[in-house]
Design an enzyme around this catalytic site. Structure first.
Site, PDB file in Angstrom:
ATOM      1  N   ASP A  63      -1.935  10.286   0.848  1.00 24.85           N
ATOM      2  CA  ASP A  63      -0.863   9.295   0.822  1.00 24.85           C
ATOM      3  C   ASP A  63      -0.250   9.219   2.223  1.00 24.85           C
ATOM      4  O   ASP A  63       0.304  10.211   2.712  1.00 24.85           O
ATOM      5  CB  ASP A  63       0.184   9.760  -0.208  1.00 24.85           C
ATOM      6  CG  ASP A  63       1.341   8.795  -0.351  1.00 24.85           C
ATOM      7  OD1 ASP A  63       1.547   7.936   0.522  1.00 24.85           O
ATOM      8  OD2 ASP A  63       2.056   8.924  -1.357  1.00 24.85           O
ATOM      9  N   VAL A  96       0.269  -0.341   0.062  1.00 30.51           N
ATOM     10  CA  VAL A  96       0.795   0.650   1.004  1.00 30.51           C
ATOM     11  C   VAL A  96       2.147   0.206   1.576  1.00 30.51           C
ATOM     12  O   VAL A  96       3.021   1.027   1.865  1.00 30.51           O
ATOM     13  CB  VAL A  96      -0.264   0.946   2.104  1.00 30.51           C
ATOM     14  CG1 VAL A  96      -0.459  -0.211   3.059  1.00 30.51           C
ATOM     15  CG2 VAL A  96       0.057   2.227   2.836  1.00 30.51           C
ATOM     16  N   ASP A  97       2.324  -1.096   1.705  1.00 27.23           N
ATOM     17  CA  ASP A  97       3.577  -1.669   2.218  1.00 27.23           C
ATOM     18  C   ASP A  97       4.749  -1.252   1.325  1.00 27.23           C
ATOM     19  O   ASP A  97       5.770  -0.705   1.807  1.00 27.23           O
ATOM     20  CB  ASP A  97       3.411  -3.202   2.236  1.00 27.23           C
ATOM     21  CG  ASP A  97       4.483  -3.922   3.019  1.00 27.23           C
ATOM     22  OD1 ASP A  97       5.319  -3.249   3.648  1.00 27.23           O
ATOM     23  OD2 ASP A  97       4.482  -5.174   3.003  1.00 27.23           O
ATOM     24  N   GLY A 108      -7.255  -3.852   0.529  1.00 25.41           N
ATOM     25  CA  GLY A 108      -6.651  -3.865  -0.798  1.00 25.41           C
ATOM     26  C   GLY A 108      -6.454  -5.306  -1.250  1.00 25.41           C
ATOM     27  O   GLY A 108      -7.419  -6.049  -1.438  1.00 25.41           O
ATOM     28  N   TYR A 157      -5.718  -7.876   0.338  1.00 24.44           N
ATOM     29  CA  TYR A 157      -6.269  -8.891   1.251  1.00 24.44           C
ATOM     30  C   TYR A 157      -7.790  -9.047   1.130  1.00 24.44           C
ATOM     31  O   TYR A 157      -8.376  -9.943   1.737  1.00 24.44           O
ATOM     32  CB  TYR A 157      -5.862  -8.601   2.699  1.00 24.44           C
ATOM     33  CG  TYR A 157      -4.464  -9.099   3.056  1.00 24.44           C
ATOM     34  CD1 TYR A 157      -3.592  -9.599   2.086  1.00 24.44           C
ATOM     35  CD2 TYR A 157      -4.009  -9.068   4.383  1.00 24.44           C
ATOM     36  CE1 TYR A 157      -2.317 -10.055   2.414  1.00 24.44           C
ATOM     37  CE2 TYR A 157      -2.739  -9.524   4.719  1.00 24.44           C
ATOM     38  CZ  TYR A 157      -1.894 -10.016   3.742  1.00 24.44           C
ATOM     39  OH  TYR A 157      -0.629 -10.473   4.082  1.00 24.44           O
TER      40      TYR A 157
HETATM   41  P1  ADP Z   1      -3.822  -5.193   2.400  1.00 22.01           P
HETATM   42  O1  ADP Z   1      -2.874  -6.253   1.863  1.00 22.01           O
HETATM   43  O2  ADP Z   1      -3.823  -5.127   3.911  1.00 22.01           O
HETATM   44  O3  ADP Z   1      -5.174  -5.294   1.803  1.00 22.01           O
HETATM   45  P2  ADP Z   1      -3.037  -2.990   0.583  1.00 22.01           P
HETATM   46  O4  ADP Z   1      -1.797  -2.184   0.649  1.00 22.01           O
HETATM   47  O5  ADP Z   1      -3.222  -3.899  -0.595  1.00 22.01           O
HETATM   48  O6  ADP Z   1      -3.115  -3.801   1.980  1.00 22.01           O
HETATM   49  O7  ADP Z   1      -4.296  -2.031   0.649  1.00 22.01           O
HETATM   50  C1  ADP Z   1      -4.729  -1.401   1.825  1.00 22.01           C
HETATM   51  C2  ADP Z   1      -5.220   0.002   1.504  1.00 22.01           C
HETATM   52  O8  ADP Z   1      -4.102   0.876   1.389  1.00 22.01           O
HETATM   53  C3  ADP Z   1      -5.994   0.136   0.174  1.00 22.01           C
HETATM   54  O9  ADP Z   1      -7.141   0.952   0.430  1.00 22.01           O
HETATM   55  C4  ADP Z   1      -5.007   0.867  -0.720  1.00 22.01           C
HETATM   56  O10 ADP Z   1      -5.670   1.668  -1.699  1.00 22.01           O
HETATM   57  C5  ADP Z   1      -4.309   1.741   0.296  1.00 22.01           C
HETATM   58  N1  ADP Z   1      -3.038   2.360  -0.090  1.00 22.01           N
HETATM   59  C6  ADP Z   1      -2.147   2.013  -1.034  1.00 22.01           C
HETATM   60  N2  ADP Z   1      -1.106   2.872  -1.050  1.00 22.01           N
HETATM   61  C7  ADP Z   1      -1.350   3.812  -0.097  1.00 22.01           C
HETATM   62  C8  ADP Z   1      -0.686   4.986   0.383  1.00 22.01           C
HETATM   63  N3  ADP Z   1       0.482   5.383  -0.124  1.00 22.01           N
HETATM   64  N4  ADP Z   1      -1.275   5.706   1.394  1.00 22.01           N
HETATM   65  C9  ADP Z   1      -2.446   5.318   1.934  1.00 22.01           C
HETATM   66  N5  ADP Z   1      -3.112   4.225   1.539  1.00 22.01           N
HETATM   67  C10 ADP Z   1      -2.589   3.485   0.535  1.00 22.01           C
END
Ligand code: ADP
Length: 185
Positions: free
Chosen positions: A16, A39-40, A129, A131
């Protein structure tokens, strides 16, 4: 796994990103910088309201963050001192410069970190994710753009870590780094 690229240790871990203690963690944000899912959302939840406050200031002074660009805010309550927000490309089948924009997102984050004289940066998997960027191609672009940035210049950055949430993503980034190591041999 890890490799040393021009004095910088590049490592790949599963976990994470909000728990990382790097100088900066990178957020895969959207242009409005108002938080969101994935992740945002996790970064804003863990770091608290100070991050959103600074994001609002960034937006009011420079407008929405274009895909491929980056901007830094405080890390709020995170272990990381800063969050570097970037916007990856939305996948449209590869016909809208997605690869160029994705490479730029990684590079611009490292430029911001180097300009701030930071030593360690943690990246998530940008764009794979919500996107929708295909994972294998995205992981190759992520690793190659970071490695070519590190090879191209001297900077304060001595540690880059990719923090991948799930094992499939972790595996893909490990394979991409392995390829870069083998090509360099
Ligand atoms: P995007 O909109 O750029 O695709 P996302 O957040 O939907 O961004 O996904 C990008 C990556 O971040 C995915 O592989 C998702 O599983 C991952 N992710 C989500 N939460 C976390 C976290 N807490 N730490 C690390 N990676 C994460």
């Amino acid at each position: 796994m890890q490799a040393v690229i021009d004095h910088t240790r590049v490592s790949i871990v599963q976990g994470d990103i909000t728990e990382q203690s790097a100088d900066a963690i990178v957020n895969a944000a959207n242009p409005g910088l108002m938080g969101g899912g994935g992740v945002d959302g996790a970064i804003h939840r863990a770091g608290g309201p100070a991050i959103l406050e600074q994001c609002k200031q960034i937006i009011s002074s420079q407008g929405p963050l274009p895909p491929g660009k980056a901007a830094a805010s405080t890390g709020g309550r995170l272990k990381a001192t800063y969050v570097i927000h970037t916007v990856g490309p939305i996948w449209h089948g590869g016909v809208r410069n997605e690869s160029r924009i994705l490479a730029s997102a990684y590079r611009e984050c490292l430029k911001v970190a180097a300009d701030m004289k930071l030593t360690s940066v943690a990246f998530p998997s940008i764009s794979t994710g919500a996107y929708g960027y295909p994972l294998v191609e995205a992981s190759r672009i992520a690793i190659s753009s970071v490695c070519s940035f590190l090879r191209g210049r001297a900077s304060t950055i001595n540690r880059v870590v990719f923090v991948l949430f799930d094992s499939k993503t972790h595996q893909s980034y490990c394979s991409a780094l392995q390829q870069v190591i083998e090509t360099a041999d």
